[in-house]
Design a protein around this motif. Structure first.
Motif, PDB file in Angstrom:
ATOM      1  N   ASP A 199       0.862  -1.191   0.000  1.00 19.51           N
ATOM      2  CA  ASP A 199       0.000   0.000   0.000  1.00 19.51           C
ATOM      3  C   ASP A 199       0.896   1.237   0.000  1.00 19.51           C
ATOM      4  O   ASP A 199       1.643   1.444   0.958  1.00 19.51           O
ATOM      5  CB  ASP A 199      -0.899  -0.019   1.242  1.00 19.51           C
ATOM      6  N   ARG A 200       0.805   2.025  -1.023  1.00 19.10           N
ATOM      7  CA  ARG A 200       1.671   3.206  -1.164  1.00 19.10           C
ATOM      8  C   ARG A 200       3.140   2.875  -0.916  1.00 19.10           C
ATOM      9  O   ARG A 200       3.686   2.036  -1.593  1.00 19.10           O
ATOM     10  CB  ARG A 200       1.183   4.334  -0.259  1.00 19.10           C
ATOM     11  N   ASP A 201       3.713   3.464   0.169  1.00 19.20           N
ATOM     12  CA  ASP A 201       5.139   3.199   0.404  1.00 19.20           C
ATOM     13  C   ASP A 201       5.369   2.010   1.340  1.00 19.20           C
ATOM     14  O   ASP A 201       6.485   1.783   1.793  1.00 19.20           O
ATOM     15  CB  ASP A 201       5.820   4.454   0.958  1.00 19.20           C
ATOM     16  N   ILE A 202       4.310   1.263   1.639  1.00 20.61           N
ATOM     17  CA  ILE A 202       4.474   0.103   2.531  1.00 20.61           C
ATOM     18  C   ILE A 202       4.723  -1.157   1.695  1.00 20.61           C
ATOM     19  O   ILE A 202       3.941  -1.482   0.802  1.00 20.61           O
ATOM     20  CB  ILE A 202       3.238  -0.059   3.438  1.00 20.61           C
ATOM     21  N   LYS A 203       5.826  -1.823   2.017  1.00 22.01           N
ATOM     22  CA  LYS A 203       6.259  -2.976   1.215  1.00 22.01           C
ATOM     23  C   LYS A 203       6.110  -4.276   1.991  1.00 22.01           C
ATOM     24  O   LYS A 203       5.957  -4.269   3.207  1.00 22.01           O
ATOM     25  CB  LYS A 203       7.728  -2.771   0.827  1.00 22.01           C
ATOM     26  N   LYS A 204       6.230  -5.352   1.257  1.00 19.72           N
ATOM     27  CA  LYS A 204       6.120  -6.675   1.901  1.00 19.72           C
ATOM     28  C   LYS A 204       7.111  -6.821   3.054  1.00 19.72           C
ATOM     29  O   LYS A 204       6.759  -7.337   4.122  1.00 19.72           O
ATOM     30  CB  LYS A 204       6.350  -7.778   0.855  1.00 19.72           C
ATOM     31  N   ILE A 205       8.318  -6.341   2.876  1.00 18.61           N
ATOM     32  CA  ILE A 205       9.323  -6.480   3.928  1.00 18.61           C
ATOM     33  C   ILE A 205       8.915  -5.699   5.202  1.00 18.61           C
ATOM     34  O   ILE A 205       9.238  -6.119   6.315  1.00 18.61           O
ATOM     35  CB  ILE A 205      10.738  -6.059   3.434  1.00 18.61           C
ATOM     36  N   ASP A 206       8.174  -4.602   5.033  1.00 22.78           N
ATOM     37  CA  ASP A 206       7.698  -3.846   6.210  1.00 22.78           C
ATOM     38  C   ASP A 206       6.705  -4.677   7.021  1.00 22.78           C
ATOM     39  O   ASP A 206       6.684  -4.609   8.259  1.00 22.78           O
ATOM     40  CB  ASP A 206       7.035  -2.527   5.782  1.00 22.78           C
ATOM     41  N   ILE A 207       5.869  -5.435   6.324  1.00 16.52           N
ATOM     42  CA  ILE A 207       4.899  -6.315   6.994  1.00 16.52           C
ATOM     43  C   ILE A 207       5.662  -7.375   7.799  1.00 16.52           C
ATOM     44  O   ILE A 207       5.362  -7.641   8.966  1.00 16.52           O
ATOM     45  CB  ILE A 207       4.008  -7.046   5.938  1.00 16.52           C
ATOM     46  N   ILE A 208       6.679  -7.933   7.163  1.00 18.98           N
ATOM     47  CA  ILE A 208       7.452  -8.994   7.821  1.00 18.98           C
ATOM     48  C   ILE A 208       8.218  -8.450   9.019  1.00 18.98           C
ATOM     49  O   ILE A 208       8.240  -9.050  10.088  1.00 18.98           O
ATOM     50  CB  ILE A 208       8.364  -9.680   6.785  1.00 18.98           C
ATOM     51  N   LYS A 209       8.796  -7.267   8.863  1.00 19.05           N
ATOM     52  CA  LYS A 209       9.523  -6.641   9.982  1.00 19.05           C
ATOM     53  C   LYS A 209       8.568  -6.304  11.127  1.00 19.05           C
ATOM     54  O   LYS A 209       8.932  -6.401  12.300  1.00 19.05           O
ATOM     55  CB  LYS A 209      10.230  -5.352   9.515  1.00 19.05           C
ATOM     56  N   TYR A 210       7.350  -5.892  10.764  1.00 23.07           N
ATOM     57  CA  TYR A 210       6.358  -5.604  11.810  1.00 23.07           C
ATOM     58  C   TYR A 210       6.101  -6.856  12.644  1.00 23.07           C
ATOM     59  O   TYR A 210       6.176  -6.831  13.869  1.00 23.07           O
ATOM     60  CB  TYR A 210       5.032  -5.092  11.200  1.00 23.07           C
ATOM     61  N   TYR A 211       5.814  -7.969  11.966  1.00 22.83           N
ATOM     62  CA  TYR A 211       5.491  -9.190  12.717  1.00 22.83           C
ATOM     63  C   TYR A 211       6.705  -9.740  13.466  1.00 22.83           C
ATOM     64  O   TYR A 211       6.562 -10.315  14.544  1.00 22.83           O
ATOM     65  CB  TYR A 211       4.858 -10.247  11.803  1.00 22.83           C
ATOM     66  N   GLU A 212       7.885  -9.515  12.928  1.00 26.11           N
ATOM     67  CA  GLU A 212       9.077  -9.959  13.649  1.00 26.11           C
ATOM     68  C   GLU A 212       9.189  -9.205  14.983  1.00 26.11           C
ATOM     69  O   GLU A 212       9.470  -9.781  16.028  1.00 26.11           O
ATOM     70  CB  GLU A 212      10.332  -9.712  12.792  1.00 26.11           C
ATOM     71  N   LEU A 213       8.899  -7.912  14.932  1.00 27.56           N
ATOM     72  CA  LEU A 213       8.991  -7.096  16.130  1.00 27.56           C
ATOM     73  C   LEU A 213       7.843  -7.354  17.126  1.00 27.56           C
ATOM     74  O   LEU A 213       8.045  -7.376  18.336  1.00 27.56           O
ATOM     75  CB  LEU A 213       8.990  -5.620  15.710  1.00 27.56           C
ATOM     76  N   ILE A 214       6.661  -7.580  16.599  1.00 31.93           N
ATOM     77  CA  ILE A 214       5.475  -7.686  17.461  1.00 31.93           C
ATOM     78  C   ILE A 214       5.273  -9.122  17.970  1.00 31.93           C
ATOM     79  O   ILE A 214       4.400  -9.386  18.793  1.00 31.93           O
ATOM     80  CB  ILE A 214       4.214  -7.180  16.692  1.00 31.93           C
ATOM     81  N   GLU A 215       6.105 -10.030  17.491  1.00 35.45           N
ATOM     82  CA  GLU A 215       5.943 -11.465  17.817  1.00 35.45           C
ATOM     83  C   GLU A 215       5.737 -11.755  19.310  1.00 35.45           C
ATOM     84  O   GLU A 215       4.817 -12.503  19.672  1.00 35.45           O
ATOM     85  CB  GLU A 215       7.144 -12.237  17.248  1.00 35.45           C
ATOM     86  N   PRO A 216       6.502 -11.158  20.234  1.00 34.56           N
ATOM     87  CA  PRO A 216       6.265 -11.489  21.641  1.00 34.56           C
ATOM     88  C   PRO A 216       4.878 -11.073  22.118  1.00 34.56           C
ATOM     89  O   PRO A 216       4.350 -11.649  23.066  1.00 34.56           O
ATOM     90  CB  PRO A 216       7.335 -10.684  22.394  1.00 34.56           C
ATOM     91  N   PHE A 217       4.301 -10.086  21.461  1.00 34.52           N
ATOM     92  CA  PHE A 217       2.968  -9.609  21.854  1.00 34.52           C
ATOM     93  C   PHE A 217       1.867 -10.458  21.221  1.00 34.52           C
ATOM     94  O   PHE A 217       0.882 -10.781  21.869  1.00 34.52           O
ATOM     95  CB  PHE A 217       2.778  -8.146  21.429  1.00 34.52           C
ATOM     96  N   ILE A 218       2.022 -10.783  19.940  1.00 35.84           N
ATOM     97  CA  ILE A 218       0.919 -11.447  19.224  1.00 35.84           C
ATOM     98  C   ILE A 218       0.932 -12.968  19.414  1.00 35.84           C
ATOM     99  O   ILE A 218      -0.132 -13.596  19.455  1.00 35.84           O
ATOM    100  CB  ILE A 218       0.917 -11.080  17.711  1.00 35.84           C
ATOM    101  N   LEU A 219       2.117 -13.555  19.570  1.00 35.37           N
ATOM    102  CA  LEU A 219       2.191 -15.026  19.565  1.00 35.37           C
ATOM    103  C   LEU A 219       1.319 -15.703  20.639  1.00 35.37           C
ATOM    104  O   LEU A 219       0.669 -16.711  20.347  1.00 35.37           O
ATOM    105  CB  LEU A 219       3.640 -15.503  19.654  1.00 35.37           C
ATOM    106  N   PRO A 220       1.273 -15.161  21.876  1.00 35.10           N
ATOM    107  CA  PRO A 220       0.422 -15.813  22.880  1.00 35.10           C
ATOM    108  C   PRO A 220      -1.055 -15.898  22.472  1.00 35.10           C
ATOM    109  O   PRO A 220      -1.783 -16.745  22.972  1.00 35.10           O
ATOM    110  CB  PRO A 220       0.579 -14.918  24.116  1.00 35.10           C
ATOM    111  N   PHE A 221      -1.470 -15.033  21.548  1.00 32.17           N
ATOM    112  CA  PHE A 221      -2.867 -15.067  21.089  1.00 32.17           C
ATOM    113  C   PHE A 221      -3.054 -16.027  19.913  1.00 32.17           C
ATOM    114  O   PHE A 221      -4.178 -16.334  19.533  1.00 32.17           O
ATOM    115  CB  PHE A 221      -3.341 -13.663  20.697  1.00 32.17           C
ATOM    116  N   LEU A 222      -1.945 -16.463  19.311  1.00 34.02           N
ATOM    117  CA  LEU A 222      -2.035 -17.324  18.129  1.00 34.02           C
ATOM    118  C   LEU A 222      -1.672 -18.772  18.409  1.00 34.02           C
ATOM    119  O   LEU A 222      -2.219 -19.689  17.800  1.00 34.02           O
ATOM    120  CB  LEU A 222      -1.076 -16.817  17.027  1.00 34.02           C
TER     121      LEU A 222
END
Ligand code: ATP
Ligand code: MN
Length: 267
Positions: A21-44
């Protein structure tokens, strides 16, 4: 480095520079989830999930419930599998409300879907009314933005006897809301019944239903996040305020710290 050689957690990322989306790239999505992993993983990691994937920008997304060519539900057990799903195009992670081991429901969700005409002030009042009812029932509840148009109120359960009890309870709460504030809520799923009201979607609590996971990105413009917030902060967060670009400054609050420590029962 050649574009194809980008690796995250030793997983080869194909097309890292692909525009989402605009200036947001696939790698930004991956970096987001890499960073947020400790927060999101317990819910998944303790329940089946479904996903929204996107291979060619936000106009081209699809819902994925099973592994390719099988009836098997999808599970994300660790950081590697999270990143692998993203490598395969996943943007949104949706969760089922039951534990994968016991198959018993353990997360109840009320999805508040406001009519487009409703002011944010009324939507927020609608969310607070639900909290009042849940408080009266002695149930601790947690609030998140949907990343779209509404809010989700989430209730963790330590023990629930069965799905029938769970669904019936959710329905009773929704009907009570509708009865107490008939001008503000409807339990009718039809769009034209919503006129100036909030559809209180208790049907998210069926065994086959999912809801967007806390901290998941949404495959919508600007990549908003379904973000956990403190009840006191309701007026500070519109439903799509937190997104892939600004989330870091809101991570401090860790509003759902107690989520997995709550020991509530429905027996
Ligand atoms: P919004 O605030 O815009 O309503 P939302 O995530 O609550 O965002 P809804 O359309 O109300 O979106 O749907 C609620 C939940 O139902 C979603 O989070 C998703 O898990 C599930 N859902 C919605 N549409 C589908 C679909 N087509 N197939 C499967 N599950 C869906
Ligand atoms: Mn909704």
């Amino acid at each position: 480095m050649k574009e194809t050689e980008t690796k995250v957690l030793n997983i080869e990322i194909s097309h890292p520079q692909r525009i989402i989306d605009r200036d947001i790239k696939k790698i930004d999505i991956i970096k987001y989830y890499e960073l947020i992993e400790p927060f999101i993983l317990p819910f998944l990691n303790n329940r089946p999930i479904s996903e929204i994937r996107c291979h060619n920008g936000l106009k081209d997304t699809f819902f994925k419930k099973h592994h390719n060519n099988s009836d098997e539900l999808i599970y994300v057990k660790d950081k590697q599998s999270l990143i692998l799903e993203c490598q395969n195009g996943t943007i949104e992670f949706h969760t089922y409300g039951y534990n994968k081991k016991s198959h018993k429901p353990d997360i109840m969700v009320f999805d508040l879907d406001p009519d487009d005409k409703l002011s944010l002030k009324k939507v927020r009042q609608g969310v607070l009314n639900l909290k009042i009812i849940l408080d009266k029932l002695n149930l601790k509840s947690f609030l998140k933005t949907s990343g779209g148009k509404g809010y989700h109120v989430v209730i963790p359960f330590f023990k629930v006897i069965n799905y029938k009890k769970f669904e019936t309870f959710a329905k009773k709460v929704a009907l009570l809301m509708e009865k107490t504030w008939p001008n503000l809520y409807t339990t009718n799923i039809k769009k034209d019944a919503r006129n100036g009201k909030i559809f209180i979607d208790y049907l998210r609590n069926k065994k086959s239903a999912t809801c967007i996971a806390p901290y998941s990105l949404r495959a919508r413009e600007k990549l908003p996040i379904s973000f956990p917030i403190a009840w006191e902060d309701l007026t500070k967060f519109s439903p799509n305020k937190v997104n892939i670009k600004n989330f870091k400054k809101y991570l401090y609050n860790n509003a759902w710290n107690e989520f997995f420590k709550v020991k509530q029962e429905l027996i």
